[in-house]
Design a protein around this motif. Sequence first.
Motif, mmCIF file in Angstrom:
data_model
loop_
_atom_site.group_PDB
_atom_site.id
_atom_site.type_symbol
_atom_site.label_atom_id
_atom_site.label_comp_id
_atom_site.label_asym_id
_atom_site.label_seq_id
_atom_site.Cartn_x
_atom_site.Cartn_y
_atom_site.Cartn_z
ATOM 1 N N LYS A 14 2.724 2.344 -4.978
ATOM 2 C CA LYS A 14 2.096 2.537 -3.596
ATOM 3 C C LYS A 14 0.692 1.604 -3.517
ATOM 4 O O LYS A 14 0.320 0.963 -2.587
ATOM 5 C CB LYS A 14 1.777 4.062 -3.147
ATOM 6 C CG LYS A 14 1.179 4.035 -1.960
ATOM 7 C CD LYS A 14 1.219 5.452 -1.634
ATOM 8 C CE LYS A 14 0.532 5.887 -0.051
ATOM 9 N NZ LYS A 14 1.180 6.440 0.785
ATOM 10 N N ILE A 15 -0.147 1.813 -4.639
ATOM 11 C CA ILE A 15 -1.563 1.057 -4.512
ATOM 12 C C ILE A 15 -1.465 -0.297 -4.537
ATOM 13 O O ILE A 15 -2.008 -1.109 -3.901
ATOM 14 C CB ILE A 15 -2.162 1.596 -5.706
ATOM 15 C CG1 ILE A 15 -2.610 2.988 -5.373
ATOM 16 C CG2 ILE A 15 -3.497 0.703 -5.996
ATOM 17 C CD1 ILE A 15 -3.998 3.899 -6.016
ATOM 18 N N VAL A 16 -0.319 -0.874 -5.276
ATOM 19 C CA VAL A 16 0.007 -2.319 -5.239
ATOM 20 C C VAL A 16 0.339 -2.774 -4.058
ATOM 21 O O VAL A 16 -0.203 -3.885 -3.655
ATOM 22 C CB VAL A 16 1.044 -2.632 -6.253
ATOM 23 C CG1 VAL A 16 1.681 -4.105 -6.433
ATOM 24 C CG2 VAL A 16 0.711 -2.357 -7.931
ATOM 25 N N GLN A 17 1.250 -2.226 -3.411
ATOM 26 C CA GLN A 17 1.580 -2.392 -1.843
ATOM 27 C C GLN A 17 0.459 -2.188 -0.912
ATOM 28 O O GLN A 17 0.204 -3.364 -0.142
ATOM 29 C CB GLN A 17 2.575 -1.324 -1.404
ATOM 30 C CG GLN A 17 3.151 -1.827 -0.063
ATOM 31 C CD GLN A 17 4.040 -3.295 -0.055
ATOM 32 O OE1 GLN A 17 4.925 -3.426 -1.054
ATOM 33 N NE2 GLN A 17 3.495 -4.392 0.793
ATOM 34 N N LEU A 18 -0.538 -1.227 -1.275
ATOM 35 C CA LEU A 18 -1.778 -1.411 -0.309
ATOM 36 C C LEU A 18 -2.409 -2.632 -0.712
ATOM 37 O O LEU A 18 -2.906 -3.209 0.326
ATOM 38 C CB LEU A 18 -2.655 0.033 -0.587
ATOM 39 C CG LEU A 18 -1.951 1.206 -0.089
ATOM 40 C CD1 LEU A 18 -2.643 2.346 -0.413
ATOM 41 C CD2 LEU A 18 -2.102 1.235 1.426
ATOM 42 N N LEU A 19 -2.724 -2.904 -1.618
ATOM 43 C CA LEU A 19 -3.698 -4.062 -2.013
ATOM 44 C C LEU A 19 -2.729 -5.244 -1.676
ATOM 45 O O LEU A 19 -3.722 -6.127 -1.158
ATOM 46 C CB LEU A 19 -3.715 -4.113 -3.746
ATOM 47 C CG LEU A 19 -4.671 -3.111 -4.144
ATOM 48 C CD1 LEU A 19 -4.483 -3.390 -5.666
ATOM 49 C CD2 LEU A 19 -6.071 -3.010 -3.769
ATOM 50 N N HIS A 20 -1.473 -5.495 -1.766
ATOM 51 C CA HIS A 20 -0.772 -6.891 -1.066
ATOM 52 C C HIS A 20 -1.027 -6.685 0.198
ATOM 53 O O HIS A 20 -1.439 -7.901 0.772
ATOM 54 C CB HIS A 20 0.443 -6.592 -1.501
ATOM 55 C CG HIS A 20 1.489 -7.908 -1.078
ATOM 56 N ND1 HIS A 20 1.854 -7.828 0.055
ATOM 57 C CD2 HIS A 20 1.577 -8.959 -1.710
ATOM 58 C CE1 HIS A 20 2.452 -9.105 0.116
ATOM 59 N NE2 HIS A 20 2.496 -9.667 -1.047
ATOM 60 N N ASP A 21 -0.917 -5.605 1.038
ATOM 61 C CA ASP A 21 -1.172 -5.694 2.397
ATOM 62 C C ASP A 21 -2.401 -6.172 2.929
ATOM 63 O O ASP A 21 -2.581 -6.832 3.763
ATOM 64 C CB ASP A 21 -0.784 -4.453 2.980
ATOM 65 C CG ASP A 21 0.609 -3.967 3.011
ATOM 66 O OD1 ASP A 21 1.725 -5.066 2.537
ATOM 67 O OD2 ASP A 21 1.145 -2.803 3.310
ATOM 68 N N LYS A 22 -3.482 -5.689 2.171
ATOM 69 C CA LYS A 22 -4.936 -5.938 2.551
ATOM 70 C C LYS A 22 -5.490 -7.241 2.221
ATOM 71 O O LYS A 22 -6.030 -7.878 2.942
ATOM 72 C CB LYS A 22 -5.928 -4.825 1.872
ATOM 73 C CG LYS A 22 -7.158 -5.027 2.183
ATOM 74 C CD LYS A 22 -7.543 -4.653 3.561
ATOM 75 C CE LYS A 22 -9.200 -4.817 3.740
ATOM 76 N NZ LYS A 22 -9.542 -4.434 5.073
ATOM 77 N N PHE A 23 -4.980 -7.678 1.048
ATOM 78 C CA PHE A 23 -5.497 -8.796 0.364
ATOM 79 C C PHE A 23 -4.600 -10.123 0.293
ATOM 80 O O PHE A 23 -5.312 -11.254 0.131
ATOM 81 C CB PHE A 23 -6.205 -8.708 -1.051
ATOM 82 C CG PHE A 23 -7.290 -7.683 -1.060
ATOM 83 C CD1 PHE A 23 -8.559 -7.975 -0.707
ATOM 84 C CD2 PHE A 23 -7.186 -6.283 -1.549
ATOM 85 C CE1 PHE A 23 -9.475 -7.007 -0.795
ATOM 86 C CE2 PHE A 23 -8.121 -5.581 -1.480
ATOM 87 C CZ PHE A 23 -9.341 -5.983 -1.111
#
Length: 97
Positions: free
Chosen positions: A86-95
Amino acid sequence: TLDTALKASNKVELTEQIHRELNAFCEVEVEHNLSLVALIGNNLNQTSGVSGELFGLLSDYNIRLVCHGASAHNVCFLVQEGIGEKIVQLLHDKFIK
Protein backbone atom coordinates in the motif's frame (compact mmCIF):
# COMPACT_ATOMS: atom_id res chain seq x y z
CA THR A 1 34.84 -12.06 13.65
CA LEU A 2 31.19 -12.96 13.81
CA ASP A 3 30.23 -16.36 12.45
CA THR A 4 27.26 -16.11 10.05
CA ALA A 5 25.04 -18.74 8.50
CA LEU A 6 23.56 -18.32 5.02
CA LYS A 7 20.13 -19.61 4.15
CA ALA A 8 19.24 -20.84 0.66
CA SER A 9 17.84 -17.36 -0.13
CA ASN A 10 21.27 -15.82 0.66
CA LYS A 11 19.84 -14.07 3.71
CA VAL A 12 22.18 -13.87 6.66
CA GLU A 13 20.71 -15.64 9.66
CA LEU A 14 21.23 -14.19 13.11
CA THR A 15 22.47 -17.27 14.93
CA GLU A 16 22.44 -17.64 18.71
CA GLN A 17 26.22 -17.22 18.76
CA ILE A 18 26.03 -13.93 16.83
CA HIS A 19 23.21 -12.75 19.07
CA ARG A 20 25.29 -13.48 22.20
CA GLU A 21 28.34 -11.71 20.78
CA LEU A 22 26.32 -8.63 19.84
CA ASN A 23 24.70 -8.55 23.28
CA ALA A 24 28.18 -8.09 24.75
CA PHE A 25 28.22 -4.62 23.10
CA CYS A 26 24.57 -3.57 23.07
CA GLU A 27 21.00 -4.72 23.59
CA VAL A 28 19.76 -6.64 20.55
CA GLU A 29 16.10 -7.00 19.66
CA VAL A 30 15.02 -8.88 16.54
CA GLU A 31 11.82 -7.83 14.82
CA HIS A 32 10.05 -9.81 12.12
CA ASN A 33 7.39 -9.17 9.48
CA LEU A 34 8.70 -5.81 8.30
CA SER A 35 9.02 -4.49 4.76
CA LEU A 36 11.87 -2.30 3.56
CA VAL A 37 10.61 0.45 1.25
CA ALA A 38 12.94 2.72 -0.72
CA LEU A 39 12.19 5.93 -2.58
CA ILE A 40 14.90 6.32 -5.20
CA GLY A 41 15.71 9.44 -7.23
CA ASN A 42 18.50 11.79 -8.22
CA ASN A 43 20.01 13.90 -5.44
CA LEU A 44 17.16 13.40 -2.97
CA ASN A 45 19.38 14.75 -0.21
CA GLN A 46 19.59 18.10 -2.04
CA THR A 47 15.96 18.35 -3.19
CA SER A 48 14.01 20.64 -0.87
CA GLY A 49 10.67 19.39 0.36
CA VAL A 50 10.99 15.70 -0.53
CA SER A 51 11.25 14.52 3.07
CA GLY A 52 8.35 16.72 4.16
CA GLU A 53 6.11 15.45 1.36
CA LEU A 54 7.19 11.86 1.96
CA PHE A 55 6.55 11.83 5.69
CA GLY A 56 3.41 13.94 5.36
CA LEU A 57 2.06 11.28 3.00
CA LEU A 58 2.96 8.57 5.53
CA SER A 59 1.80 10.38 8.66
CA ASP A 60 -0.94 7.80 9.32
CA TYR A 61 1.53 4.89 9.29
CA ASN A 62 4.05 3.68 11.84
CA ILE A 63 7.53 4.08 10.33
CA ARG A 64 9.97 1.81 12.18
CA LEU A 65 13.31 3.09 10.86
CA VAL A 66 14.46 5.78 8.44
CA CYS A 67 17.71 5.93 6.50
CA HIS A 68 18.12 9.25 4.71
CA GLY A 69 21.53 10.51 3.83
CA ALA A 70 23.50 7.28 3.57
CA SER A 71 23.06 7.76 -0.17
CA ALA A 72 22.21 10.94 -2.05
CA HIS A 73 19.77 8.96 -4.15
CA ASN A 74 17.43 7.13 -1.79
CA VAL A 75 15.36 7.27 1.34
CA CYS A 76 14.68 3.89 2.96
CA PHE A 77 12.34 2.99 5.79
CA LEU A 78 10.74 0.00 7.47
CA VAL A 79 7.00 -0.55 7.83
CA GLN A 80 4.84 -3.44 8.92
CA GLU A 81 4.87 -6.12 6.25
CA GLY A 82 1.10 -5.99 5.66
CA ILE A 83 1.16 -2.35 4.53
CA GLY A 84 4.34 -2.37 2.42
CA GLU A 85 2.53 -2.72 -0.91
CA LYS A 86 0.00 0.00 0.00
CA ILE A 87 2.84 2.39 0.85
CA VAL A 88 4.65 1.63 -2.41
CA GLN A 89 1.41 2.44 -4.27
CA LEU A 90 1.02 5.72 -2.35
CA LEU A 91 4.61 6.69 -3.18
CA HIS A 92 4.12 5.78 -6.83
CA ASP A 93 0.93 7.85 -7.05
CA LYS A 94 2.59 10.86 -5.38
CA PHE A 95 6.07 10.90 -6.89
CA ILE A 96 5.87 9.01 -10.19
CA LYS A 97 2.43 9.54 -11.74
